[in-house]
Each structure stands twice: as C-alpha cells, then as structure tokens.
Write a protein that holds these residues in place. Structure first.
Motif, mmCIF file in Angstrom:
data_model
loop_
_atom_site.group_PDB
_atom_site.id
_atom_site.type_symbol
_atom_site.label_atom_id
_atom_site.label_comp_id
_atom_site.label_asym_id
_atom_site.label_seq_id
_atom_site.Cartn_x
_atom_site.Cartn_y
_atom_site.Cartn_z
ATOM 1 N N ARG A 62 0.831 -1.203 0.000
ATOM 2 C CA ARG A 62 0.000 0.000 0.000
ATOM 3 C C ARG A 62 0.867 1.256 0.000
ATOM 4 O O ARG A 62 0.622 2.204 -0.750
ATOM 5 C CB ARG A 62 -0.921 -0.012 1.218
ATOM 6 C CG ARG A 62 -1.946 1.109 1.226
ATOM 7 C CD ARG A 62 -2.695 1.232 2.552
ATOM 8 N NE ARG A 62 -3.114 -0.047 3.037
ATOM 9 C CZ ARG A 62 -2.717 -0.565 4.196
ATOM 10 N NH1 ARG A 62 -1.877 0.103 4.976
ATOM 11 N NH2 ARG A 62 -3.152 -1.740 4.579
ATOM 12 N N VAL A 63 1.905 1.250 0.831
ATOM 13 C CA VAL A 63 2.806 2.401 0.916
ATOM 14 C C VAL A 63 3.508 2.639 -0.421
ATOM 15 O O VAL A 63 3.564 3.777 -0.921
ATOM 16 C CB VAL A 63 3.843 2.186 2.033
ATOM 17 C CG1 VAL A 63 4.955 3.223 1.937
ATOM 18 C CG2 VAL A 63 3.192 2.252 3.400
ATOM 19 N N LEU A 64 4.059 1.587 -1.017
ATOM 20 C CA LEU A 64 4.804 1.736 -2.268
ATOM 21 C C LEU A 64 3.892 2.169 -3.412
ATOM 22 O O LEU A 64 4.290 2.982 -4.256
ATOM 23 C CB LEU A 64 5.494 0.414 -2.617
ATOM 24 C CG LEU A 64 6.600 -0.042 -1.660
ATOM 25 C CD1 LEU A 64 7.089 -1.435 -2.046
ATOM 26 C CD2 LEU A 64 7.762 0.943 -1.662
ATOM 27 N N ALA B 132 10.603 -5.653 -6.392
ATOM 28 C CA ALA B 132 11.738 -4.907 -6.933
ATOM 29 C C ALA B 132 11.830 -3.522 -6.307
ATOM 30 O O ALA B 132 12.917 -3.058 -5.925
ATOM 31 C CB ALA B 132 11.614 -4.809 -8.451
ATOM 32 N N ALA B 133 10.686 -2.842 -6.185
ATOM 33 C CA ALA B 133 10.687 -1.489 -5.615
ATOM 34 C C ALA B 133 11.065 -1.508 -4.139
ATOM 35 O O ALA B 133 11.809 -0.648 -3.665
ATOM 36 C CB ALA B 133 9.316 -0.847 -5.795
ATOM 37 N N ALA B 134 10.549 -2.497 -3.419
ATOM 38 C CA ALA B 134 10.864 -2.596 -1.992
ATOM 39 C C ALA B 134 12.351 -2.824 -1.778
ATOM 40 O O ALA B 134 12.968 -2.219 -0.892
ATOM 41 C CB ALA B 134 10.057 -3.725 -1.355
ATOM 42 N N GLN B 135 12.931 -3.685 -2.590
ATOM 43 C CA GLN B 135 14.353 -3.979 -2.448
ATOM 44 C C GLN B 135 15.205 -2.775 -2.826
ATOM 45 O O GLN B 135 16.218 -2.483 -2.187
ATOM 46 C CB GLN B 135 14.730 -5.189 -3.311
ATOM 47 C CG GLN B 135 16.037 -5.850 -2.928
ATOM 48 C CD GLN B 135 16.026 -6.391 -1.493
ATOM 49 O OE1 GLN B 135 15.030 -6.926 -1.032
ATOM 50 N NE2 GLN B 135 17.135 -6.236 -0.796
ATOM 51 N N GLU B 136 14.787 -2.059 -3.864
ATOM 52 C CA GLU B 136 15.532 -0.865 -4.279
ATOM 53 C C GLU B 136 15.470 0.218 -3.209
ATOM 54 O O GLU B 136 16.454 0.927 -2.963
ATOM 55 C CB GLU B 136 14.958 -0.313 -5.587
ATOM 56 C CG GLU B 136 15.691 0.911 -6.097
ATOM 57 C CD GLU B 136 15.086 1.485 -7.373
ATOM 58 O OE1 GLU B 136 15.586 2.519 -7.820
ATOM 59 O OE2 GLU B 136 14.113 0.903 -7.894
ATOM 60 N N ALA B 137 14.317 0.330 -2.554
ATOM 61 C CA ALA B 137 14.148 1.391 -1.560
ATOM 62 C C ALA B 137 14.964 1.142 -0.300
ATOM 63 O O ALA B 137 15.413 2.091 0.348
ATOM 64 C CB ALA B 137 12.665 1.522 -1.199
ATOM 65 N N MET B 138 15.173 -0.117 0.061
ATOM 66 C CA MET B 138 15.835 -0.435 1.329
ATOM 67 C C MET B 138 17.336 -0.166 1.270
ATOM 68 O O MET B 138 18.017 -0.640 0.371
ATOM 69 C CB MET B 138 15.610 -1.908 1.691
ATOM 70 C CG MET B 138 16.144 -2.276 3.062
ATOM 71 S SD MET B 138 15.886 -4.016 3.479
ATOM 72 C CE MET B 138 17.212 -4.777 2.514
#
Length: 300
Positions: free
Chosen positions: A150-152, A167-173
């Motif tokens: 939901r956040v992403l 992919a987005a979660a991993q890039e953001a971390m």
C-alpha cells in the motif's frame, strides 16, 4: 520507481528512518534480537491484532523462555495455550513446536541466519523467514506485506504487481539495514498510510515525494475505492480553519506551507487563494491586505 524518485532515494531513506527512530509504537519484540522470541511474535501476529499479541507473547515466553524449553514441551500444552489465548489456527502452534525441535536437533539450538535456510523450519514461509532474518540478524531482504504494498503503490506509484512491489521494496531499502528499514516501512503502513491515510496527523515523512499526497488519489491494492475526503479541497479547507484557530492569523506565505508540505507549483499561491475565497464566502475567514502582505484570519 521514477527516475526523479531514484535520484532522491538517499533523502527518502533518511527521512523514513529518522521518522521511525524519533517515535514509533513500542512492542516488546522490537527490543530483542533473539530469533526465537521474534519467531514467536511473527507466528502469533499472523492472525491476531498486535495489541492482543503482547500479552500472549509475554505469557508464552514466561512458560517456554527458550527454544530448548519449547522443544521439550508437550505439544498438547502448546496447543492448549494457543487455544486459550485465541491465537488462530492450532496448526500454527504445532508448527512452531516442531520448528523449535528442528532448531535444537538439526542446528544444535542455533537458529539459521539467512532467509532461505530459515524456510527449512516447519511452518516458516518466505515472509516469516525474512522477518526473522531481518529483525534478529539484520540479514533479510525487504519485507513485502499488504501494508508495504500500500505504501509503495501510493508513495511511488508502483503498479499492482507482486514482482514490481518486490523490486521497488528492495531498491528502496538501504543495503545492510533490513532491521530498521523493515520495521520503519511497516510502521509507516500501520500508523500513517493505513486504508484511511493519516498523512499530516502522523507526520508522514514521505509527503514531499508521495504521488498520492500530490494527486489526492489514495487508492491502493487493498483500498479499491478512493476515500472521498483525503486529499480533497474539503480536507484542506479544514486544515486552514484548524491552523488559523491555532495561530489566529497568518500571512499567506506562512499559511501555505503549514497546511501542505509540498506547497508551491500547482498547489501554490493561486490554489491557496481559491480555498480562502471559498471560506471567506462561507463567512469563516477574513482575508485582507496589510502593507503589501495578504493576511488570513478566522472570523470571530
């Protein structure tokens, strides 16, 4: 993520971690790095509200304080505890008990440290394995649960697709920061970016970059219909009235940034004057020029 957001990533990361470290909900499992204690909390949380989990988690660890103690316990006692505390499916209690036995018998009481190996434990799927690796050993990948999706989706307009979310979660971390990052982004989803968003009330640290905050469209994979209030003119009219109630009167150049973190551009002076004009017509505010400066105040 868009190229612009990718360029702002260090700033985005710092903002979230600072927000989390400044103030977050206190759960006892956030104060431990013991993989056994964290595993118990993760299994309990799968079907139970976190507030109710606290009491059950503390009682469980008082009864079986170590993985060795749980491995030696009678399975019927473990299942009985689960039932008496209304923790959901009894199978989870059975799996947790079996996982404890595996740790003792196959790993000599030392938990595996990597997500892939943690998944070898009974009843431990990819999400739980990653959570234990993150919070106990700081070796996890980015957590992707419903709140994180939901956040992403809202913040960075990530499409509703599992591979895109991962992919987005991993890039953001930030690399090597899974413990604090996964706690922080899940806190964001639980406190500020729930199904009914609380952007300003919770001081969301991503408002300056957030696609949903900019557009007013707070739909998400688990929120199929757009909330009628969040991001609307009615919402910002309310913010103006509350802000002027606190400060009595403010020049427009000071009022704008207080009601919208991304004040400027499309949501700048002309947009604010339009809202004030509506409120003035309704008899709620007064707007006047004073020595070349426009000042807004509540009508008393």
């Amino acid at each position: 993520m868009t190229e612009a957001l990718h360029e702002s990533l260090p700033e985005i990361q710092e903002a979230l971690i600072a927000w989390y470290e400044a103030d977050h909900r206190e759960f006892p499992w956030r104060r431990t790095e013991d993989p056994y204690e964290i595993l118990v909390s993760e299994v309990m949380s799968q079907q139970t509200q976190l507030g109710r989990v606290v009491e059950a988690w503390e009682a469980f660890l008082e009864e079986w304080p170590t993985v060795e103690a749980l491995a030696e316990a009678d399975r019927g006692d473990v299942v009985g505890f689960w039932t008496s505390h209304s923790l959901g499916y009894n199978n989870r209690a059975k799996y947790l008990h079996e996982a404890a036995r595996q740790v003792v018998e196959a790993y000599d009481g030392a938990f595996p440290t990597e997500p892939d190996e943690l998944q070898e434990l009974m009843g431990v799927g990819p999400y739980t394995a990653n959570a234990v690796a993150s919070f106990a050993f700081n070796t996890g990948n980015a957590v992707v649960d419903t709140n994180v999706k939901r956040v992403l989706h809202r913040a960075f307009d990530v499409p509703d697709d599992d591979s895109a979310f991962e992919a987005a979660a991993q890039e953001a971390m930030p690399e090597g920061e899974s413990r604090v990052w996964n706690n922080a982004i899940m806190e964001l989803g639980g406190v500020a970016c729930g199904k009914k968003p609380r952007c300003d009330e919770a001081g969301c640290p991503w408002r300056a970059w957030c696609h949903a905050y900019e557009t007013g469209d707070f739909t998400a994979p688990d929120v199929p219909t757009q909330p009628s209030f969040e991001g609307s003119r009615r919402q910002f009219r309310g913010r103006i009235v509350r802000t002027l109630g606190e400060y009595d009167e403010l020049p427009l150049d000071e009022l704008g940034p207080r009601i919208r973190v991304d004040y400027g551009g499309d949501h700048g002076r002309e947009w604010l004057e339009g809202l004030l004009s509506d409120l003035e017509s309704d008899g709620l505010v007064a707007v006047e020029d004073r020595e070349g400066e426009t000042v807004a105040s509540l009508r008393r």
